[in-house]
Design a protein around this motif. Structure first.
Motif, PDB file in Angstrom:
ATOM      1  N   ALA A 100       0.821  -1.214   0.000  1.00  0.00           N
ATOM      2  CA  ALA A 100       0.000   0.000   0.000  1.00  0.00           C
ATOM      3  C   ALA A 100       0.851   1.259   0.000  1.00  0.00           C
ATOM      4  O   ALA A 100       0.304   2.361  -0.087  1.00  0.00           O
ATOM      5  CB  ALA A 100      -0.918   0.004   1.222  1.00  0.00           C
ATOM      6  N   ARG A 101       2.176   1.096   0.133  1.00  0.00           N
ATOM      7  CA  ARG A 101       3.092   2.247   0.230  1.00  0.00           C
ATOM      8  C   ARG A 101       2.678   3.150   1.386  1.00  0.00           C
ATOM      9  O   ARG A 101       2.625   4.367   1.273  1.00  0.00           O
ATOM     10  CB  ARG A 101       3.123   3.060  -1.080  1.00  0.00           C
ATOM     11  CG  ARG A 101       3.319   2.260  -2.337  1.00  0.00           C
ATOM     12  CD  ARG A 101       4.605   1.451  -2.318  1.00  0.00           C
ATOM     13  NE  ARG A 101       5.805   2.286  -2.430  1.00  0.00           N
ATOM     14  CZ  ARG A 101       7.052   1.792  -2.398  1.00  0.00           C
ATOM     15  NH1 ARG A 101       7.240   0.486  -2.256  1.00  0.00           N
ATOM     16  NH2 ARG A 101       8.086   2.604  -2.501  1.00  0.00           N
ATOM     17  N   VAL A 105       3.415   5.103  12.752  1.00  0.00           N
ATOM     18  CA  VAL A 105       4.411   5.302  13.796  1.00  0.00           C
ATOM     19  C   VAL A 105       3.756   5.132  15.154  1.00  0.00           C
ATOM     20  O   VAL A 105       2.634   5.598  15.366  1.00  0.00           O
ATOM     21  CB  VAL A 105       5.048   6.710  13.713  1.00  0.00           C
ATOM     22  CG1 VAL A 105       6.191   6.834  14.706  1.00  0.00           C
ATOM     23  CG2 VAL A 105       5.525   7.000  12.299  1.00  0.00           C
ATOM     24  N   ALA A 106       4.444   4.473  16.072  1.00  0.00           N
ATOM     25  CA  ALA A 106       3.919   4.295  17.415  1.00  0.00           C
ATOM     26  C   ALA A 106       5.079   4.313  18.408  1.00  0.00           C
ATOM     27  O   ALA A 106       6.250   4.247  18.016  1.00  0.00           O
ATOM     28  CB  ALA A 106       3.139   2.982  17.530  1.00  0.00           C
ATOM     29  N   LYS A 107       4.741   4.404  19.651  1.00  0.00           N
ATOM     30  CA  LYS A 107       5.754   4.379  20.693  1.00  0.00           C
ATOM     31  C   LYS A 107       6.281   2.969  20.843  1.00  0.00           C
ATOM     32  O   LYS A 107       5.519   2.003  20.827  1.00  0.00           O
ATOM     33  CB  LYS A 107       5.153   4.867  22.017  1.00  0.00           C
ATOM     34  CG  LYS A 107       6.155   4.949  23.155  1.00  0.00           C
ATOM     35  CD  LYS A 107       5.484   5.473  24.425  1.00  0.00           C
ATOM     36  CE  LYS A 107       6.499   5.537  25.570  1.00  0.00           C
ATOM     37  NZ  LYS A 107       5.861   6.039  26.827  1.00  0.00           N
ATOM     38  N   LEU A 108       7.578   2.826  20.975  1.00  0.00           N
ATOM     39  CA  LEU A 108       8.194   1.506  21.114  1.00  0.00           C
ATOM     40  C   LEU A 108       7.925   0.969  22.511  1.00  0.00           C
ATOM     41  O   LEU A 108       8.371   1.535  23.505  1.00  0.00           O
ATOM     42  CB  LEU A 108       9.703   1.602  20.874  1.00  0.00           C
ATOM     43  CG  LEU A 108      10.490   0.292  20.944  1.00  0.00           C
ATOM     44  CD1 LEU A 108      10.006  -0.682  19.886  1.00  0.00           C
ATOM     45  CD2 LEU A 108      11.979   0.558  20.761  1.00  0.00           C
ATOM     46  N   PHE A 187      16.822   1.202   7.380  1.00  0.00           N
ATOM     47  CA  PHE A 187      16.267   1.694   8.635  1.00  0.00           C
ATOM     48  C   PHE A 187      15.554   3.041   8.457  1.00  0.00           C
ATOM     49  O   PHE A 187      15.292   3.748   9.427  1.00  0.00           O
ATOM     50  CB  PHE A 187      17.381   1.823   9.674  1.00  0.00           C
ATOM     51  CG  PHE A 187      18.166   0.555   9.859  1.00  0.00           C
ATOM     52  CD1 PHE A 187      17.631  -0.510  10.561  1.00  0.00           C
ATOM     53  CD2 PHE A 187      19.430   0.419   9.298  1.00  0.00           C
ATOM     54  CE1 PHE A 187      18.348  -1.691  10.724  1.00  0.00           C
ATOM     55  CE2 PHE A 187      20.151  -0.751   9.450  1.00  0.00           C
ATOM     56  CZ  PHE A 187      19.614  -1.817  10.164  1.00  0.00           C
ATOM     57  N   MET A 188      15.232   3.357   7.205  1.00  0.00           N
ATOM     58  CA  MET A 188      14.531   4.607   6.909  1.00  0.00           C
ATOM     59  C   MET A 188      13.213   4.313   6.192  1.00  0.00           C
ATOM     60  O   MET A 188      13.132   3.395   5.376  1.00  0.00           O
ATOM     61  CB  MET A 188      15.405   5.506   6.028  1.00  0.00           C
ATOM     62  CG  MET A 188      16.747   5.889   6.660  1.00  0.00           C
ATOM     63  SD  MET A 188      17.833   6.781   5.505  1.00  0.00           S
ATOM     64  CE  MET A 188      16.816   8.229   5.170  1.00  0.00           C
ATOM     65  N   VAL A 189      12.188   5.084   6.511  1.00  0.00           N
ATOM     66  CA  VAL A 189      10.908   4.949   5.818  1.00  0.00           C
ATOM     67  C   VAL A 189      11.046   5.576   4.433  1.00  0.00           C
ATOM     68  O   VAL A 189      11.489   6.722   4.310  1.00  0.00           O
ATOM     69  CB  VAL A 189       9.782   5.663   6.591  1.00  0.00           C
ATOM     70  CG1 VAL A 189       8.470   5.571   5.820  1.00  0.00           C
ATOM     71  CG2 VAL A 189       9.637   5.075   7.984  1.00  0.00           C
ATOM     72  N   PRO A 190      10.721   4.856   3.359  1.00  0.00           N
ATOM     73  CA  PRO A 190      10.800   5.421   1.998  1.00  0.00           C
ATOM     74  C   PRO A 190      10.023   6.721   1.882  1.00  0.00           C
ATOM     75  O   PRO A 190       8.937   6.867   2.463  1.00  0.00           O
ATOM     76  CB  PRO A 190      10.197   4.314   1.132  1.00  0.00           C
ATOM     77  CG  PRO A 190      10.466   3.056   1.901  1.00  0.00           C
ATOM     78  CD  PRO A 190      10.313   3.437   3.343  1.00  0.00           C
ATOM     79  N   GLU A 195       1.923   8.293   5.575  1.00  0.00           N
ATOM     80  CA  GLU A 195       1.711   7.899   6.966  1.00  0.00           C
ATOM     81  C   GLU A 195       0.224   7.701   7.268  1.00  0.00           C
ATOM     82  O   GLU A 195      -0.624   8.486   6.847  1.00  0.00           O
ATOM     83  CB  GLU A 195       2.271   8.953   7.919  1.00  0.00           C
ATOM     84  CG  GLU A 195       2.110   8.587   9.387  1.00  0.00           C
ATOM     85  CD  GLU A 195       2.704   9.600  10.328  1.00  0.00           C
ATOM     86  OE1 GLU A 195       2.579   9.419  11.561  1.00  0.00           O
ATOM     87  OE2 GLU A 195       3.282  10.601   9.841  1.00  0.00           O
ATOM     88  N   ILE A 196      -0.068   6.637   8.010  1.00  0.00           N
ATOM     89  CA  ILE A 196      -1.419   6.369   8.487  1.00  0.00           C
ATOM     90  C   ILE A 196      -1.557   7.064   9.836  1.00  0.00           C
ATOM     91  O   ILE A 196      -0.918   6.678  10.813  1.00  0.00           O
ATOM     92  CB  ILE A 196      -1.674   4.853   8.650  1.00  0.00           C
ATOM     93  CG1 ILE A 196      -1.439   4.126   7.318  1.00  0.00           C
ATOM     94  CG2 ILE A 196      -3.084   4.599   9.167  1.00  0.00           C
ATOM     95  CD1 ILE A 196      -1.513   2.624   7.441  1.00  0.00           C
ATOM     96  N   LYS A 197      -2.372   8.095   9.882  1.00  0.00           N
ATOM     97  CA  LYS A 197      -2.521   8.859  11.109  1.00  0.00           C
ATOM     98  C   LYS A 197      -3.437   8.137  12.089  1.00  0.00           C
ATOM     99  O   LYS A 197      -4.412   7.496  11.698  1.00  0.00           O
ATOM    100  CB  LYS A 197      -3.118  10.237  10.803  1.00  0.00           C
ATOM    101  CG  LYS A 197      -2.244  11.097   9.899  1.00  0.00           C
ATOM    102  CD  LYS A 197      -0.967  11.530  10.612  1.00  0.00           C
ATOM    103  CE  LYS A 197      -0.160  12.493   9.745  1.00  0.00           C
ATOM    104  NZ  LYS A 197       1.075  12.960  10.415  1.00  0.00           N
TER     105      LYS A 197
END
Length: 217
Positions: A100-101, A105-108, A187-190, A195-197
């Protein structure tokens, strides 16, 4: 002389024949701290019914040795292709959906308890070497099933795990290991990912971060 594997398997069979089947949730034995050394590991996971493997999946694990780790999961039989980037330095986890490209992001959150921290797990006295890396073998017996895993001492990563239960086996095994620094781009987001908010605080949970479960191996 029986090998450790054969003795464990016999014990598992005896256990499964003598103990009633019980429903329980089993935590994946992982270490919650990042590796201090870089690596690239390819893992083949499986689920078996009796002696027949009914599903296999592939996992690629990477570490830069400085707080960044990545896990790629491919379950071709179900069309699942998903990745997770763990940034221990910033305390964030990025879940990537290549088809889906998209990413979120979430807290680890803290990972499952390491098998080495469980009082019911025992460490075998005889050490073993996997791909030139010294490892420790741990066995956890909870009536039935029996969990057996191999942890790379220096890397702090599980290289194999097998759960013997009354229906068969589930687990995984490393098929290759390279002690080298992976490409930084892993280790980088393309840049073309969207981003899915989050729509509410409840959408970011520990369970959500750890799904699918294979990504916690």
């Amino acid at each position: 002389m029986k090998t450790l594997w054969s003795k464990t398997l016999v014990a598992a069979l005896v256990c499964c024949l003598s103990a009633p089947a019980v429903a329980a949730a089993y935590e994946t034995p992982v270490l919650t701290k990042p590796s201090k050394k870089p690596y690239e590991i390819k893992i083949i996971g499986f689920r078996a019914f009796g002696k027949k493997r009914i599903e296999e999946f592939t996992i690629q694990k990477y570490s830069d040795g400085h707080g960044l780790e990545r896990t790629d999961l491919n379950r071709s039989a179900f069309g699942v292709n998903i990745s997770k980037i763990l940034d221990f330095n910033k305390g964030k986890v990025y879940t990537l959906y290549p088809a889906a490209r998209q990413y979120k992001v979430a807290k680890l959150a803290a990972g499952p308890v390491a098998i080495t921290d469980m009082k019911i797990a025992t460490k075998e006295k005889s050490a073993k070497v996997v791909f030139g890396v010294k490892c420790s073998t741990w066995i956890m017996r909870t009536a039935c099933p029996i969990t057996m895993c191999t942890i790379a001492d220096d890397l702090g990563v599980v290289l194999s795990k097998v759960v013997h239960h009354n229906l068969g086996q589930t687990g995984f095994e490393a098929v290759s290991l390279k002690l080298k620094a992976p490409a930084p781009a892993l280790f980088m987001v393309p840049k073309d990912y969207v981003e899915i908010k989050r729509t509410s605080p409840s959408t970011s949970t520990s369970a959500d971060q750890n799904e699918p479960l294979e990504l916690s191996l």
